[in-house]
Design an enzyme around this catalytic site. Sequence first.
Site, PDB file in Angstrom:
ATOM      1  N   GLU A  78       0.836  -1.193   0.000  1.00 47.85           N
ATOM      2  CA  GLU A  78       0.000   0.000   0.000  1.00 47.85           C
ATOM      3  C   GLU A  78       0.870   1.241   0.000  1.00 47.85           C
ATOM      4  OE1 GLU A  78      -2.984   0.640   2.973  1.00 47.85           O
ATOM      5  OE2 GLU A  78      -3.728  -1.417   2.880  1.00 47.85           O
ATOM      6  N   GLU A 119     -13.741   5.528  -1.853  1.00 49.25           N
ATOM      7  CA  GLU A 119     -14.688   4.647  -1.152  1.00 49.25           C
ATOM      8  C   GLU A 119     -15.496   5.464  -0.148  1.00 49.25           C
ATOM      9  OE1 GLU A 119     -12.732   0.779   0.003  1.00 49.25           O
ATOM     10  OE2 GLU A 119     -10.979   1.827  -0.824  1.00 49.25           O
ATOM     11  N   LYS A 121     -15.900   4.618   3.928  1.00 45.96           N
ATOM     12  CA  LYS A 121     -14.779   4.449   4.855  1.00 45.96           C
ATOM     13  C   LYS A 121     -14.909   5.450   5.997  1.00 45.96           C
ATOM     14  CE  LYS A 121     -10.861   2.936   3.934  1.00 45.96           C
ATOM     15  NZ  LYS A 121      -9.431   2.775   3.621  1.00 45.96           N
ATOM     16  N   GLU A 126      -9.698   9.639   4.002  1.00 47.32           N
ATOM     17  CA  GLU A 126      -9.891   8.195   3.915  1.00 47.32           C
ATOM     18  C   GLU A 126     -10.804   7.812   2.758  1.00 47.32           C
ATOM     19  OE1 GLU A 126      -8.711   5.418   5.697  1.00 47.32           O
ATOM     20  OE2 GLU A 126      -7.199   6.902   6.222  1.00 47.32           O
TER      21      GLU A 126
END
Length: 471
Positions: free
Chosen positions: A265, A319, A322, A328
């Site tokens: 990541e 997303e 999240k 985030e």
Amino acid sequence: MSALTISLLILLLTLLVPHSQCGSIGINYGRIANNLPPPTTVATLLSTHHLSLVKIYDSDPTVLRSFSNSSSSVSLTVSLPNEHLSSAATRPNFATLWVLRNILPFLPSTPIHSIAVGNEVLSDPHNTTAFLLPAMLNLHSALLKLNLADKIKLSSPIALSALGNSYPPSAGSFRKELIEPVFKPMLEFLRRTGSYLMVNAYPIFAYQGNSDVISLDYALFRENPGVVDAGSGLRYFSLFDAQIDAVFSALHALDYDDIPIVVTETGWPSKGDSIELGASVENAAAYNGNLVKRILMGGGTPLRPKADLTVYLFALFNENKKPGPTSERNYGLFYPNQRKVYSIPLTLEELKKQGGGKDETGSPETGTGKGTGKVTVSGETWCVANGEVGEGKLQGGLDYACGEGAADCSKIQPGAACYNPNTLVAHASYAFNSYYQKSKRAEESCDFEGAALVVDQPPSKFLCSSFSTFP
């Protein structure tokens, strides 16, 4: 010896001497959202953009089936979530059944090459550290029974918080309390099974916590004077390299220099809260764009110049479910509608087309010059309201565009040229487009919290002849 002969000899030597291979770019396909396209569509999207290394955070059968015999030729990393670690560690039958249910049925049509056992377990607030190694051992035994151990590698992504010291890079070391119970046995397992250490690295966090001493250019791979490691004498020009070399140094301190690293990541958010320093579309495009170039051009790190890295960008999509700060929900390269948040090259071929040796800092695909910091859309495009989001969001976007956004809304006032049709969608579309064109069609300027979208045809349905003109 003639100059021609010398030239021919140099050419021959160039062909005979093996070159180090370039690194590889993958993507994390997270799905904590309620507006993402179906997995079959995602498989096509990945194929279109030539992303063949994909990591998911579970082993969802719908996702795995979508990559079965996929034209994208993906290679998958699946994950055993943290909540299953204790069961996999204490019940060997659970580990065997997990492999039987989540791996075996999808082989070989779905190419699974590795399993991430948990994620950042060593910093998991649920205290699952003690279960990590036993879970890995039980899963490996299951793979052995099924003759899959040579085909599928096991590892576990660690966060940089697992380091007790990370600066300077040459002094990198793992946290003392984790060395004997976790790292030594885990690294021995990785060595014995021919696997690698998975590492999650986010330079933005170090930058945000130390912006008084870490420059943004250093964090974004942009031109900077560099930072000299007093211990090794090596000069670093990127925070990412420094972080990865700190992990290499930690491995060296335990005599595990032979363990490779895969960065599972890394990324940079395109949007954040007001206190989230550096979170912007321009910086996200600069970090990820320059990182891709850095990895695909090869060359390793200052400490390990031959260690060409495999790096998984975080993440494929924004997303919306999240938890946590705004950032985030804004790490994606793509919006859920599959539109790019910003344009960066993702393959060596794209790099070459864009003049790969140059510093990419978020320039558009068509190119507007080095270091502009603006991500624009090529060709004639317009920004219109997304009528599906509801009146509340549309009105909020309209108020912002005509207020703080300083869009020219004079023509949608009562009696003005574009007042009709007198609908919220039409008025919002006019205001959104005014702001978008004023921002030189920067893609991030057509968002309004999801209330707007870019179109490439004149939106004549709004019946205002002034609408399609550019300022």
